[in-house]
Motif scaffolding. Sequence first.
Motif, mmCIF file in Angstrom:
data_model
loop_
_atom_site.group_PDB
_atom_site.id
_atom_site.type_symbol
_atom_site.label_atom_id
_atom_site.label_comp_id
_atom_site.label_asym_id
_atom_site.label_seq_id
_atom_site.Cartn_x
_atom_site.Cartn_y
_atom_site.Cartn_z
ATOM 1 N N GLU A 130 0.824 -1.210 0.000
ATOM 2 C CA GLU A 130 0.000 0.000 0.000
ATOM 3 C C GLU A 130 0.861 1.264 0.000
ATOM 4 O O GLU A 130 0.597 2.212 -0.748
ATOM 5 N N HIS A 134 1.009 3.493 -3.458
ATOM 6 C CA HIS A 134 0.205 4.712 -3.379
ATOM 7 C C HIS A 134 1.053 5.951 -3.133
ATOM 8 O O HIS A 134 0.762 7.016 -3.677
ATOM 9 N N GLU A 135 2.088 5.841 -2.311
ATOM 10 C CA GLU A 135 2.873 7.012 -1.936
ATOM 11 C C GLU A 135 4.134 7.191 -2.768
ATOM 12 O O GLU A 135 4.637 8.299 -2.900
ATOM 13 N N SER A 137 4.491 5.658 -6.004
ATOM 14 C CA SER A 137 4.172 5.410 -7.417
ATOM 15 C C SER A 137 4.803 4.127 -7.948
ATOM 16 O O SER A 137 5.175 4.054 -9.127
#
Length: 283
Positions: A130, A134-135, A137
């Motif tokens: 995650e 998400h943070e 890329s």
Amino acid sequence: MRKTKGEGGAAGAGASEAAITAGPAPGEGAGATAAAAVAAYLQGHPDYFASNPQILAELHIPHTAAGAAVSLIERQVRVLRAQLETERGRLAQLIARAREYESFSARLHALVLALIAAPDLTRVSAALQEGLMHEFSAQAVTLKVFPVDPAVGDPDPLVAAFRDFLERKHALCGPLDEAKNAALFGDLHDPAGEQVHCAALIPIRANGRCGVLAIGAADPDRFKPDMRTDLLDRLGEIVSCKLQMLPPEVPSAVTPPPPAPASEDEPKPTPTRRKRTKKTVPE
């Protein structure tokens, strides 16, 4: 009637001011109008450049000299102006890099907090997926941990494929062959539906266990063999320390089940009564 010299000078100045105030002649265009407005404004504010030196530094005022000769002062001003532009560019790059690292530090801090809160290996793997996708890329993330010693022979083909890599101290970036790609990512794809073509492989070592944290990308130029791996190595150290804090994955001890409640049909044991002895009172 002849005009005196003073009267002619005054008349010339008055004519010049009238021309500036009246603006350009018909057909000179908007540029001449703007130039006349600037000239009129500067005449009305003679201390403008004293209060705005940054504009004065940008002006190009050549020295009038005979022929093609250039004044030494003008040449020095050009050199200093070029150096100033270079330093401004470097400062802009440093500011942009500082902002980038500040953002990266905040995202890495959030990922570390998520790893600290993960109670087991499954939650650690989920937090990495995650956070990195998400943070940071990332397009594909997988964590493979082998509860074996890489120096000992093992029939597991996954361990055999990465046995040489597990001895490394630094991350490895570049394209993946088909065997390692299938072993790590399988049928994983990026959100656009493309397969993983290159990856960053980070060695993981903790409490006799070893493994690999793989970050994949569909762009073949995302991870190159000559790129720096300082941040990837630090991430591997963080994950390794977290795995050292986790208890070994062993089956939990079997506890005896609680006694089943007695049914109503079964006879209940009668409680035993203690016989009371009479106390004799001495006469």
